[in-house]
Scaffold this active site. Structure first.
Site, short mmCIF file in Angstrom:
data_model
loop_
_atom_site.label_atom_id
_atom_site.label_comp_id
_atom_site.label_asym_id
_atom_site.label_seq_id
_atom_site.Cartn_x
_atom_site.Cartn_y
_atom_site.Cartn_z
N ASP A 160 -6.20 -3.16 15.89
CA ASP A 160 -5.92 -3.74 14.57
C ASP A 160 -6.93 -3.21 13.55
O ASP A 160 -8.04 -2.80 13.90
CB ASP A 160 -6.00 -5.27 14.64
CG ASP A 160 -5.22 -5.95 13.54
OD1 ASP A 160 -4.62 -5.25 12.69
OD2 ASP A 160 -5.19 -7.20 13.52
N HIS B 137 6.46 -5.32 12.56
CA HIS B 137 5.44 -5.98 11.74
C HIS B 137 4.81 -5.01 10.74
O HIS B 137 4.63 -5.32 9.56
CB HIS B 137 4.37 -6.58 12.65
CG HIS B 137 3.20 -7.17 11.93
ND1 HIS B 137 3.31 -8.20 11.02
CD2 HIS B 137 1.86 -6.86 11.97
CE1 HIS B 137 2.11 -8.51 10.55
NE2 HIS B 137 1.21 -7.71 11.10
C1 HEM Z 1 -1.74 -13.20 14.63
C2 HEM Z 1 -1.15 -12.62 13.62
C3 HEM Z 1 -1.16 -11.14 13.41
C4 HEM Z 1 -1.27 -10.13 14.30
C5 HEM Z 1 -1.40 -10.23 15.81
C6 HEM Z 1 -1.24 -8.88 13.55
C7 HEM Z 1 -1.36 -7.63 14.11
C8 HEM Z 1 -1.32 -6.44 13.41
C9 HEM Z 1 -1.48 -5.15 14.00
C10 HEM Z 1 -1.73 -4.88 15.47
C11 HEM Z 1 -1.36 -4.25 13.01
C12 HEM Z 1 -1.42 -2.74 13.18
C13 HEM Z 1 -2.81 -2.21 13.01
C14 HEM Z 1 -3.06 -1.66 11.64
O1 HEM Z 1 -2.24 -0.87 11.16
O2 HEM Z 1 -4.07 -2.01 11.04
C15 HEM Z 1 -1.14 -4.96 11.78
C16 HEM Z 1 -0.98 -4.38 10.54
C17 HEM Z 1 -0.77 -5.10 9.37
N1 HEM Z 1 -0.64 -6.47 9.25
FE1 HEM Z 1 -0.80 -7.82 10.74
N2 HEM Z 1 -1.08 -9.17 12.23
C18 HEM Z 1 -1.04 -10.54 12.09
C19 HEM Z 1 -0.90 -11.25 10.92
C20 HEM Z 1 -0.65 -10.68 9.69
C21 HEM Z 1 -0.38 -11.43 8.49
C22 HEM Z 1 -0.34 -12.94 8.39
C23 HEM Z 1 -0.18 -10.51 7.50
C24 HEM Z 1 0.16 -10.75 6.04
C25 HEM Z 1 0.96 -11.72 5.65
C26 HEM Z 1 -0.35 -9.19 8.08
C27 HEM Z 1 -0.27 -8.01 7.38
C28 HEM Z 1 -0.46 -6.77 7.93
C29 HEM Z 1 -0.47 -5.56 7.15
C30 HEM Z 1 -0.34 -5.45 5.63
C31 HEM Z 1 -0.66 -4.50 8.04
C32 HEM Z 1 -0.75 -3.01 7.70
C33 HEM Z 1 0.60 -2.42 7.40
C34 HEM Z 1 0.50 -0.99 6.91
O3 HEM Z 1 -0.24 -0.78 5.95
O4 HEM Z 1 1.14 -0.12 7.48
N3 HEM Z 1 -0.62 -9.33 9.41
N4 HEM Z 1 -1.11 -6.31 12.05
#
Ligand code: HEM
Ligand code: NAG
Ligand code: NAG
Ligand code: NAG
Ligand code: NAG
Ligand code: NAG
Ligand code: NAG
Ligand code: NAG
Ligand code: NAG
Length: 499
Positions: free
Chosen positions: A225, A362
């Site tokens: 992450d 996601h």
């Molecule tokens: C337990 C809850 C969550 C988990 C397990 C999770 C996990 C991840 C993982 C594994 C990534 C990919 C790694 C990365 O690209 O940095 C990611 C990217 C991302 N997550 Fe989450 N996330 C969670 C909650 C959230 C929430 C609540 C939001 C916003 C409402 C969010 C927004 C984002 C965004 C904006 C990205 C990057 C997307 C991009 O720029 O391509 N995440 N998340």
């Protein structure tokens, strides 16, 4: 005489942390190891020299901006200490001379030898500012109303799952204490409590820590992450594929922030905190039970493939858009390549192609990249969270069910920084993740009405048949609540909050 002193002063200033006041008898020892983690997949922080030159060009003052805002998901241990102010006069009188010298600006985190033993950041809820008699309107209705306001219809939370502290009225602020050991964090908390001399009480706390050994940098489902945070003009040099966003999307009063604010709010940021419980054994069972059916892969690999398509990255961090069928750990560990994709591929129609990455993944839900024309520049956050809670126990793994023992709760202490909560975190959750178009986000999506475990129906997860719907009967992420905070600049703490 004066000239003779200049070299001495220059050296002294360079060696001292900012804000050496007489109370810096508490001056931290010089660090030899970083308080941050640096897994290969994550973008490196700019060096102090790079950041100094970029920030000078953009007119950003990195010694005025609290250190947590721009650095992303890199903390090793981090305590979130939520507090109630019970004597605001005493609190404000201790803030300037007592607490301010401990607050860690961005500039101190960029080199190991300028890092303190424990990095200290401080942020206030609207209720906290009001308690301090700070009545200026900061220009953000979500902040002003607090996170619990309409949380079921806006974020989709079921409030019966909320920690009582978040549902109540006692949280006035939060100290974020980051270090490489919990011992350091505890010692710094004791120091802060002594300095504040009984003017605050604990409302709630949550200890975050990077996961152990080869899982360092991975969240509890197992995925790396913190890879795709935006590059910020005036701070970081963009890596290939990394979007470059104006500092005003994250820092009040900087280029790109168009809202009228009180002058003292400049260089502050809104912090959206969420305690997001993760049901890891349930998630793992779902992947096994719904494994895809690529004949070239083993059953385990087909389960991994489903998980990767739900997330948009493999556990290693490799983007499925670039490597759709097999993980590629070498690509994952290369920041020059691991963010360099936009879902567009020659010979494929961007509006229908899900052979590379599902629309509902996601990663794609929360940032559609080339899927929006022009590429979105308005709805960005800097994610700066950290996992909390212990590893899955053997008993939980064997039963496929998360323990109900509170000491075994695990998840993500989610932190997002932005200058407009309704364009940042709340927008991403409400309008993208919870949007039923292409199915809600299989990781964090909810039905948007505050009901638990409402079946979600993302399509596109099966590359063999993108129209096939794989129904998810259960929430794998459960919101345990949160609050919105304002993380003021150091000068605001000194000149406006302290007395
Ligand atoms: C337990 C809850 C969550 C988990 C397990 C999770 C996990 C991840 C993982 C594994 C990534 C990919 C790694 C990365 O690209 O940095 C990611 C990217 C991302 N997550 Fe989450 N996330 C969670 C909650 C959230 C929430 C609540 C939001 C916003 C409402 C969010 C927004 C984002 C965004 C904006 C990205 C990057 C997307 C991009 O720029 O391509 N995440 N998340
Ligand atoms: C940058 O911020 C620091 C801390 O608030 C302050 O002491 C300093 O004067 C500021 N520098 C400039 C050039 O404004
Ligand atoms: C708050 O602290 C000040 C300074 O120590 C003290 O004089 C005052 O009595 C305290 N107020 C309350 C309500 O305890
Ligand atoms: C840190 O403090 C917490 C809360 O008081 C305590 O439970 C924990 O054992 C302490 N950890 C260490 C390493 O001292
Ligand atoms: C507050 O400070 C006074 C004077 O240093 C000290 O005697 C007292 O124990 C302190 N109280 C708390 C709760 O820290
Ligand atoms: C499986 O491998 C064969 C041979 O390389 C290839 O033709 C086929 O497309 C692969 N099937 C899938 C679903 O990837
Ligand atoms: C997507 O990335 C490719 C490769 O870098 C680039 O050629 C293309 O212009 C990008 N598409 C959009 C819409 O940004
Ligand atoms: C969980 O249990 C399965 C067998 O049921 C085993 O293959 C796997 O290694 C276990 N995972 C962990 C993390 O212990
Ligand atoms: C856990 O889930 C796996 C996969 O569905 C299944 O094989 C196993 O029997 C389950 N274990 C229990 C105790 O239900």
């Amino acid at each position: 005489m004066r000239l003779a002193f200049v070299p001495f002063l220059a050296v002294a200033v360079a060696l001292q942390p900012a804000f050496c006041t007489p109370s810096s008898v508490l001056k931290p020892r010089t660090r030899t190891n970083s308080l941050l983690i640096s897994p290969a997949a994550l973008p490196a922080l700019p060096s102090a020299q790079q950041a100094a030159s970029a920030s000078a060009d953009a007119g950003l003052n990195l010694t005025n901006i609290q250190g947590d805002i721009l650095i992303g998901m890199k903390k090793n241990k981090e305590l979130f200490f939520f507090f109630t102010i019970i004597n605001s006069t005493l609190f404000r009188s201790q803030l300037g001379s007592g607490i301010l010298p401990l607050i860690t600006p961005t500039s101190q985190l960029l080199a190991v030898d300028t890092q303190p033993t424990t990095a200290v950041n401080l942020a206030f809820s609207q209720r906290g500012l009001t308690t301090l008699d700070i009545t200026d309107d900061l220009g953000d209705t979500a902040f002003a109303n607090g996170q619990i306001d309409n949380v079921a219809s806006i974020l989709g939370d079921e409030t019966s799952n909320w920690e009582s502290a978040f549902a109540g009225t006692s949280i006035h602020g939060v100290f974020l204490l980051a270090s490489d050991t919990v011992d350091n964090v505890n010692a710094t908390l004791s120091q802060i409590q002594a300095l504040l001399n009984g003017s605050i009480t604990e409302a709630y706390s949550l200890q975050g820590q990077a996961r152990p050994a080869d899982q360092q940098g991975h969240e509890h489902f197992g995925f790396m992450d913190g890879i795709s945070n935006p590059a910020v003009t005036g701070f970081s040099t963009p890596l290939p594929g990394q979007q470059v966003i104006d500092p005003g999307l994250f820092l009040l009063g900087e280029t790109g922030d168009t809202v009228t604010r009180p002058a003292w709010a400049k260089d502050g940021s809104f912090l959206a905190f969420r305690q997001l419980q993760q049901r890891v054994p349930e998630f793992n069972k779902f992947l096994v039970d719904n494994a895809l059916s690529n004949p070239n892969l083993t059953a385990d690999q087909n389960a991994e493939l489903l998980g990767a398509r739900m997330m948009g990255r493999w556990k290693s961090g490799a983007p499925v858009d670039l490597t759709p069928t097999v993980d590629d750990p070498v690509l994952a560990a290369d920041p020059q390549r691991n963010n360099n994709f936009n879902y567009s591929h020659p010979g494929f129609d961007l509006d229908t192609d899900q052979t590379h990455c599902p629309f509902s993944a996601h990663l794609r839900k929360t940032n559609p990249r080339a899927g929006l024309t022009p590429e979105n520049t308005a709805n960005h956050i800097i994610r700066a969270g950290i996992p909390y809670g212990p590893e899955v126990t053997d008993a939980e793994n064997a039963s496929n069910v998360s323990s109900t023992d509170p000491s075994l709760e695990r998840g993500l202490a989610f932190v997002a920084y932005q200058s407009d909560i309704n364009a940042g975190f709340a927008f991403l959750q409400q309008f993208w993740a919870n949007n039923a178009g292409y199915g809600v986000d299989p990781i964090i999506g909810t039905d948007g009405l505050g009901q638990p475990d409402v079946p979600r129906s993302p399509s596109g997860l099966d590359p063999a048949d993108p129209t096939r719907i794989i129904t998810i009967e259960q929430d794998f992420v459960v919101s345990r609540g949160g609050e919105y905070f304002f993380s003021p600049s150091l000068s605001a703490i000194q000149n406006t909050l302290a007395i």
